[in-house]
Design a protein around this motif. Structure first.
Motif, mmCIF file in Angstrom:
data_model
loop_
_atom_site.group_PDB
_atom_site.id
_atom_site.type_symbol
_atom_site.label_atom_id
_atom_site.label_comp_id
_atom_site.label_asym_id
_atom_site.label_seq_id
_atom_site.Cartn_x
_atom_site.Cartn_y
_atom_site.Cartn_z
ATOM 1 N N UNK A 44 0.790 -1.242 0.000
ATOM 2 C CA UNK A 44 0.000 0.000 0.000
ATOM 3 C C UNK A 44 0.819 1.286 0.000
ATOM 4 N N UNK A 45 1.903 1.347 0.760
ATOM 5 C CA UNK A 45 2.682 2.585 0.822
ATOM 6 C C UNK A 45 3.257 2.935 -0.542
ATOM 7 N N UNK A 47 2.048 1.861 -3.354
ATOM 8 C CA UNK A 47 0.908 2.115 -4.225
ATOM 9 C C UNK A 47 0.504 3.586 -4.168
ATOM 10 N N UNK A 48 0.535 4.166 -2.971
ATOM 11 C CA UNK A 48 0.187 5.585 -2.829
ATOM 12 C C UNK A 48 1.201 6.468 -3.553
ATOM 13 N N UNK A 49 2.487 6.077 -3.494
ATOM 14 C CA UNK A 49 3.519 6.852 -4.200
ATOM 15 C C UNK A 49 3.309 6.765 -5.714
ATOM 16 N N UNK A 50 2.952 5.592 -6.201
ATOM 17 C CA UNK A 50 2.688 5.440 -7.627
ATOM 18 C C UNK A 50 1.493 6.296 -8.043
ATOM 19 N N UNK A 171 -11.139 5.393 -2.645
ATOM 20 C CA UNK A 171 -9.805 5.536 -3.223
ATOM 21 C C UNK A 171 -9.251 6.946 -3.027
ATOM 22 N N UNK A 172 -10.118 7.897 -2.686
ATOM 23 C CA UNK A 172 -9.698 9.293 -2.599
ATOM 24 C C UNK A 172 -9.345 9.713 -1.175
ATOM 25 N N UNK A 173 -9.328 8.784 -0.237
ATOM 26 C CA UNK A 173 -9.071 9.147 1.153
ATOM 27 C C UNK A 173 -7.601 9.411 1.426
#
Length: 299
Positions: A44-45, A47-50, A171-173
């Motif tokens: 997840x971490x 994924x957020x950077x991508x 997905x926008x949180x």
């Protein structure tokens, strides 16, 4: 009557602009799609950077398109307001809708001023070449809307729209986002205006359900409503008209409004009192917007 020279010049401008925008789209969409394919495979971490990199690519794509429209086409956009907007905020953006030209205009006005504009799209649009996959990669919500007739035939489908909206908004949180909503639900035309017997001079009737669903799904995350009014002094344009250089000026007014706290948590579908209160609030916004559009046309 336009001369042969002006017709040829216009066709050349349309051709050059179209090719340049298409090349820019392919150039940015290729790495965007490759990165998007990696997202499900990482933790997840990362994924957020991508996701942040994907949004940056989209901002760059919009910036190049905006430069092309300004310099190859010559469209001038005059903007009033919006000085208090922040790039790291969560916003619901509402706007009157007259033409597909509204979308590149809004993208140019808000690019890097607020988070990337994300639209609720019809599910069929995922099949649009290149752009459909790009929208998917950028987490644009694809919705399946049910008509009243479909719901009467399949009552078990009631509430599916809201569930899909809530899943999309989850997905926008993690990263700031701007949710774009054309509240009229369709582009303004004099024929539609007459058929609706709309009480507004420059607007169709607002559709409150979609706006209420977004507020229910995102609730306290949203910091403000960004109320946008767009006017084309020369009349409603087409995309061809934009690329041909016929849209010389666009006027945009931006007003940031607070969202009433009591409208963030009601049940629009099942609570008649809440639904009436929400519609009254939205109709008040539309009355203000109609007067503002009249003023913008006189400027």
């Amino acid at each position: 009557m336009p001369s042969m020279f002006s017709i040829v010049a216009e066709l050349l401008r349309v051709g050059l602009s179209s090719v340049a925008i298409a090349l820019n789209t392919v150039l940015h969409a290729t790495p965007l799609l490759l990165l998007a394919l990696c997202k499900p495979l990482v933790w997840p971490a990362l994924r957020r950077r991508i996701t942040g990199v994907l949004n940056a690519l989209a901002h760059r794509w919009i910036a190049v398109n905006s430069w092309l429209i300004e310099h190859l086409v010559g469209t001038r956009i005059r903007v009033q307001g919006g000085e208090d907007l922040q790039r790291n905020g969560w916003y619901l953006v509402v706007c009157n809708h007259q033409s597909w030209v509204d979308i590149p205009v809004l993208q140019q006005v808000f690019n890097t001023r607020i988070p990337l504009l994300k639209f609720f799209l019809k599910r069929q649009l995922i099949w649009v070449p290149v752009l459909g996959l790009a929208w998917w990669a950028l987490d644009f919500p694809f919705m399946r809307r049910y008509s009243r007739a479909q719901l009467e035939k399949h009552p078990e489908w009631r509430g599916k729209d809201l569930e899909a909206t809530q899943r999309a908004c989850e997905k926008f949180r993690d990263l700031p986002v701007s949710i774009m909503n054309f509240v009229e639900g369709t582009r303004f035309t004099p024929t539609k205006h007459a058929l609706q017997q709309s009480p507004y001079r420059h607007l169709l009737l607002p559709r409150a359900g979609g706006t209420a669903f977004v507020l229910q799904a995102m609730g306290p995350m949203l910091q403000a409503l960004v109320d946008v009014s767009v006017v084309y002094p020369a009349g409603r344009p087409t995309l061809y008209g934009l690329l041909a250089g016929r849209v010389r000026e666009v006027r945009v007014h931006i007003r940031t409004r607070p969202i009433p706290a009591d409208l963030l948590s009601g049940d629009y579908q099942n609570d008649a009192a809440f639904r009436a209160r929400f519609q009254d609030w939205l109709n008040g916004l539309w009355q203000d917007k109609d007067a503002r559009l009249q003023d913008l046309q006189r400027d």
